[in-house]
Design a protein around this motif. Sequence first.
Motif, PDB file in Angstrom:
ATOM      1  N   UNK A   1       6.963   4.025  14.395  1.00 17.54           N
ATOM      2  CA  UNK A   1       5.871   3.383  13.672  1.00 17.54           C
ATOM      3  C   UNK A   1       4.616   4.258  13.742  1.00 17.54           C
ATOM      4  N   UNK A   2       4.019   4.518  12.579  1.00 18.60           N
ATOM      5  CA  UNK A   2       2.789   5.318  12.506  1.00 18.60           C
ATOM      6  C   UNK A   2       1.726   4.503  11.788  1.00 18.60           C
ATOM      7  N   UNK A   3       0.563   4.372  12.415  1.00 23.06           N
ATOM      8  CA  UNK A   3      -0.539   3.602  11.827  1.00 23.06           C
ATOM      9  C   UNK A   3      -1.798   4.449  11.754  1.00 23.06           C
ATOM     10  N   UNK A   4      -2.545   4.256  10.683  1.00 25.06           N
ATOM     11  CA  UNK A   4      -3.818   4.960  10.505  1.00 25.06           C
ATOM     12  C   UNK A   4      -4.946   3.942  10.476  1.00 25.06           C
ATOM     13  N   UNK A   5      -5.921   4.123  11.359  1.00 30.20           N
ATOM     14  CA  UNK A   5      -7.095   3.252  11.380  1.00 30.20           C
ATOM     15  C   UNK A   5      -8.132   3.793  10.405  1.00 30.20           C
ATOM     16  N   UNK A   6      -8.637   2.933   9.547  1.00 24.35           N
ATOM     17  CA  UNK A   6      -9.615   3.342   8.549  1.00 24.35           C
ATOM     18  C   UNK A   6     -10.842   3.975   9.189  1.00 24.35           C
ATOM     19  N   UNK A   7     -11.451   4.910   8.496  1.00 28.01           N
ATOM     20  CA  UNK A   7     -12.669   5.557   8.985  1.00 28.01           C
ATOM     21  C   UNK A   7     -13.815   4.545   8.930  1.00 28.01           C
ATOM     22  N   UNK A   8     -14.528   4.404  10.011  1.00 31.34           N
ATOM     23  CA  UNK A   8     -15.647   3.457  10.076  1.00 31.34           C
ATOM     24  C   UNK A   8     -16.851   4.011   9.311  1.00 31.34           C
TER      25      UNK A   8
ATOM     26  N   UNK B   1      -0.107   5.135   2.795  1.00 26.92           N
ATOM     27  CA  UNK B   1       0.591   4.488   3.906  1.00 26.92           C
ATOM     28  C   UNK B   1       1.403   3.272   3.455  1.00 26.92           C
ATOM     29  N   UNK B   2       0.917   2.583   2.451  1.00 30.48           N
ATOM     30  CA  UNK B   2       1.633   1.408   1.955  1.00 30.48           C
ATOM     31  C   UNK B   2       2.962   1.774   1.315  1.00 30.48           C
ATOM     32  N   UNK B   3       3.117   3.026   0.904  1.00 31.21           N
ATOM     33  CA  UNK B   3       4.358   3.479   0.294  1.00 31.21           C
ATOM     34  C   UNK B   3       5.358   4.002   1.321  1.00 31.21           C
ATOM     35  N   UNK B   4       4.875   4.221   2.557  1.00 29.95           N
ATOM     36  CA  UNK B   4       5.716   4.807   3.595  1.00 29.95           C
ATOM     37  C   UNK B   4       6.436   3.736   4.408  1.00 29.95           C
ATOM     38  N   UNK B   5       7.606   4.105   4.930  1.00 29.60           N
ATOM     39  CA  UNK B   5       8.348   3.206   5.801  1.00 29.60           C
ATOM     40  C   UNK B   5       7.830   3.345   7.232  1.00 29.60           C
ATOM     41  N   UNK B   6       7.882   2.258   7.972  1.00 34.56           N
ATOM     42  CA  UNK B   6       7.423   2.262   9.361  1.00 34.56           C
ATOM     43  C   UNK B   6       6.007   2.823   9.467  1.00 34.56           C
ATOM     44  N   UNK B   7       5.151   2.353   8.595  1.00 28.59           N
ATOM     45  CA  UNK B   7       3.773   2.847   8.552  1.00 28.59           C
ATOM     46  C   UNK B   7       2.841   1.735   8.083  1.00 28.59           C
ATOM     47  N   UNK B   8       1.634   1.743   8.634  1.00 29.31           N
ATOM     48  CA  UNK B   8       0.628   0.765   8.226  1.00 29.31           C
ATOM     49  C   UNK B   8      -0.758   1.399   8.212  1.00 29.31           C
ATOM     50  N   UNK B   9      -1.600   0.823   7.394  1.00 28.80           N
ATOM     51  CA  UNK B   9      -3.018   1.184   7.334  1.00 28.80           C
ATOM     52  C   UNK B   9      -3.782   0.029   7.965  1.00 28.80           C
ATOM     53  N   UNK B  10      -4.539   0.314   9.015  1.00 28.39           N
ATOM     54  CA  UNK B  10      -5.278  -0.724   9.735  1.00 28.39           C
ATOM     55  C   UNK B  10      -6.748  -0.649   9.348  1.00 28.39           C
ATOM     56  N   UNK B  11      -7.212  -1.632   8.609  1.00 30.34           N
ATOM     57  CA  UNK B  11      -8.577  -1.618   8.096  1.00 30.34           C
ATOM     58  C   UNK B  11      -9.529  -2.311   9.075  1.00 30.34           C
TER      59      UNK B  11
END
Length: 218
Positions: free
Chosen positions: A137-144, A167-177
Amino acid sequence: MKNIFSFILIFTFGFFFSQIKKPIFWDDIQNFKKIDQQTAPPENAILLLGSSSFTKWQDVSDYFPGKTIINRGFGGSRLKDLNDYADDLLKPYHPKQIIIYCGENDLADNVNLKPETVVARYKEFYAKIRERFPTVQVDYISIKFSPSREHLWQKIKEVNSKISKFMKKEKNADYIDITQVMNDSNGNIRKDLFLDDMLHITPEGYRLWSSVMNPYMK
């Protein structure tokens, strides 16, 4: 005479090598290696990678009870640096999840840098992760939206939007806003969540981050 010559040769080479400038963040990476040599990093942990927002979150484990976390944030780093040190940041570990906060410094270091370049750097690093960890699982936290960098907000918005879509198109991935939770009821950035430098965040800021991150934590 031979001994004197040897001494001069050793001194000259020693001086020469001492003047060679180390690559940026070299010491940070060597420190990570030293830590890992002293204590073997746990497997199936959550690996945090990125810049000073992670570096300064020294008590991050307190915000996520029961989670095993390896914090490898190094202050001032850019996505460019994550790519340069990708092997050092990924090879020693066997995580179950990787969470990234980075990209803000790319824009701050070069006001002429285009959002597309930052996104491309992120995709390059993401690809390197996938080469080593195809299903983690890979997640990216949005830039503040740091108040001290208001001149970059529009570019930050574009970077966040593009990475979110990717990230929404990737498997095992999320964008954390985390941007919305840092706003007041009128939609304005809460400056009280930032330290005096208006760049790094307070414990309350981290508490709000953790409230958003927690559902994503493995």
